[in-house]
Design a protein around this motif. Structure first.
Motif, PDB file in Angstrom:
ATOM      1  N   ARG A   1      13.801  47.674 114.904  1.00 45.22           N
ATOM      2  CA  ARG A   1      13.473  48.348 113.640  1.00 45.22           C
ATOM      3  C   ARG A   1      11.989  48.200 113.251  1.00 45.22           C
ATOM      4  N   PRO A   2      11.389  47.022 113.321  1.00 48.42           N
ATOM      5  CA  PRO A   2       9.965  46.919 112.944  1.00 48.42           C
ATOM      6  C   PRO A   2       9.059  47.775 113.830  1.00 48.42           C
TER       7      PRO A   2
ATOM      8  N   LYS B   1      16.646  60.852 115.116  1.00 53.22           N
ATOM      9  CA  LYS B   1      15.269  60.466 114.841  1.00 53.22           C
ATOM     10  C   LYS B   1      14.654  61.521 113.925  1.00 53.22           C
TER      11      LYS B   1
ATOM     12  N   TYR C   1       9.815  50.650 115.361  1.00 52.04           N
ATOM     13  CA  TYR C   1       9.953  52.053 114.992  1.00 52.04           C
ATOM     14  C   TYR C   1       9.332  52.335 113.624  1.00 52.04           C
ATOM     15  N   GLN C   2       9.475  51.421 112.709  1.00 47.40           N
ATOM     16  CA  GLN C   2       8.874  51.646 111.392  1.00 47.40           C
ATOM     17  C   GLN C   2       7.354  51.715 111.490  1.00 47.40           C
TER      18      GLN C   2
ATOM     19  N   TRP D   1      15.304  53.548 113.742  1.00 51.82           N
ATOM     20  CA  TRP D   1      14.265  54.415 113.153  1.00 51.82           C
ATOM     21  C   TRP D   1      14.570  54.751 111.699  1.00 51.82           C
ATOM     22  N   VAL D   2      15.642  54.199 111.147  1.00 51.32           N
ATOM     23  CA  VAL D   2      15.921  54.251 109.715  1.00 51.32           C
ATOM     24  C   VAL D   2      15.547  52.895 109.133  1.00 51.32           C
ATOM     25  N   ALA D   3      14.869  52.910 107.976  1.00 53.30           N
ATOM     26  CA  ALA D   3      14.237  51.693 107.462  1.00 53.30           C
ATOM     27  C   ALA D   3      15.209  50.548 107.199  1.00 53.30           C
TER      28      ALA D   3
ATOM     29  N   LEU E   1       6.402  55.136 112.768  1.00 51.53           N
ATOM     30  CA  LEU E   1       6.619  56.216 111.799  1.00 51.53           C
ATOM     31  C   LEU E   1       5.786  56.067 110.529  1.00 51.53           C
ATOM     32  N   ALA E   2       4.967  55.030 110.479  1.00 54.99           N
ATOM     33  CA  ALA E   2       4.209  54.760 109.253  1.00 54.99           C
ATOM     34  C   ALA E   2       3.315  55.929 108.856  1.00 54.99           C
TER      35      ALA E   2
END
Length: 368
Positions: free
Chosen positions: A29-30, A72, A32-33, A313-315, A36-37
């Protein structure tokens, strides 16, 4: 009797258990976040104003959709050329986009599920190999382009036991296939870039649901021509954009597979391009390559999209309520899954060619 002491027993430490899917998602998760930032704009090239197949400027939007498989973020558009009817993703994924949207689909988080799915399709792979028998009964060597984990080659060997099978893929699947013994050689990389070292070497080159993933399908076809010896054969199978299911099911038609599928080539266009390159098309099939999953897949895509699973990819992970709701929705959908399966296999498949519902077509072409 010997007094030599026996060596002390040694015990290897047990391997730690593989992380659960929940743990894998939490670890990713970190990453992917961070990806996507800044949003998704960098994942797309500038929008084209002309058709990549014939150059015409007469374009019309055919489909707008989202990622219905991985979920995604991003919106994807398919345009169709009004002159040659070629359908293509516009704007197309950039190199960064290809990396982002392929990641954890065929490998990583999705490797086990995809590998299990492909491994269970033995009969389909054998049927694909058998389609070449009337034209090339004893090929010496065969290159499967877009081989994935090499499951086709493993099955095709039962049809062609004396043929040497190599595989090529731009993921690490080809290397995994070689280690598993499914291919003799596993090449990782771009087919057009590797083609010079294969020049005239192969009796057969196959591309099963590969060309639609390519950024430049014309270059892939030229690479195939270069790799095949004169008199050898090219075996291609791709989604059929003229399938009536593509219109009836809209964005829920599985072969659209956005954002991975970049090009959808009508059969007439592909036949013409192969002829121009120096091939003779010796067989065209529509009913045989049809995969009877359209209705079942549409039901799955709709239900899975309504209540998605936990993905990195979801927060934040879904709440307990969302998890319970997903389970309830999927259980409630079981009758629809069963009905879709029955219709796909026993109603649609026997009539797929006659009704224009075939979701794929296959060409066999001989290099002259």
């Amino acid at each position: 009797m010997s007094n030599t002491p026996e060596p002390p027993e040694t015990s290897e430490a047990p391997e730690p258990p593989a992380p659960s899917r929940t743990e894998q998602v939490a670890a990713l998760r970190p990453v992917y976040q961070a990806d996507l930032a800044d949003g998704t704009d960098r994942f797309f090239e500038p929008r084209r104003t002309t058709c990549p197949w014939c150059g015409s400027a007469e374009l019309k939007t055919r489909l707008r959709t989202t990622d219905l498989l991985q979920h995604k973020p991003g919106a994807f558009v398919l345009d169709r050329c009004q002159d040659c009817r070629h359908t293509f993703q516009n704007p197309r994924l950039s190199e960064a986009g290809l990396e982002f949207y392929y990641r954890d689909f065929y490998d990583g988080l999705g490797e086990k599920q995809v590998g299990t799915t492909f491994a269970g399709r033995t009969k389909m792979y054998e049927q694909r190999a058998q389609s070449l028998l009337p034209h090339s009964p004893t090929p010496k060597n065969w290159l499967d382009v877009g081989t994935g984990h090499g499951h086709f080659c493993e099955s095709a060997r039962t049809v062609y036991p004396d043929t040497t099978f190599d595989g090529l893929d731009f993921t690490d699947g080809a290397e995994l296939a070689e280690r598993a013994g499914r291919v003799e050689r596993g090449y990782r990389g771009s087919f057009p870039e590797l083609a010079p070292e294969f020049s005239g070497h192969y009796d057969v080159v196959s591309m099963f649901h590969y060309l639609e993933h390519s950024t430049q399908p014309g270059l892939e076809l030229r690479a195939a021509y270069r790799a095949i010896r004169p008199g050898g054969h090219l075996l291609i199978e791709v989604p059929d954009p003229d399938s009536r299911f593509a219109r009836l099911l809209g964005r829920w038609w599985l072969p659209w597979l956005q954002p991975q599928h970049l090009h959808f080539v009508p059969v007439g266009n592909l036949r013409g391009r192969l002829t121009d390159l120096g091939f003779t098309v010796v067989a065209e099939q529509h009913a045989e390559p049809h995969d009877p999953v359209d209705l079942l897949a549409a039901v799955w895509l709709a239900l899975d999209t309504a209540v998605p699973d936990d993905v990195p990819w979801v927060a934040a992970p879904p709440s307990a309520f969302r998890r319970a709701l997903r389970t309830a929705v999927l259980i409630a959908g079981i009758p629809a899954f069963l009905l879709g399966t029955l219709l796909d296999r026993f109603a649609v498949k026997p009539l797929s060619r006659r009704l224009g519902l075939s979701n794929a077509y296959r060409l066999v072409a001989r290099r002259d």
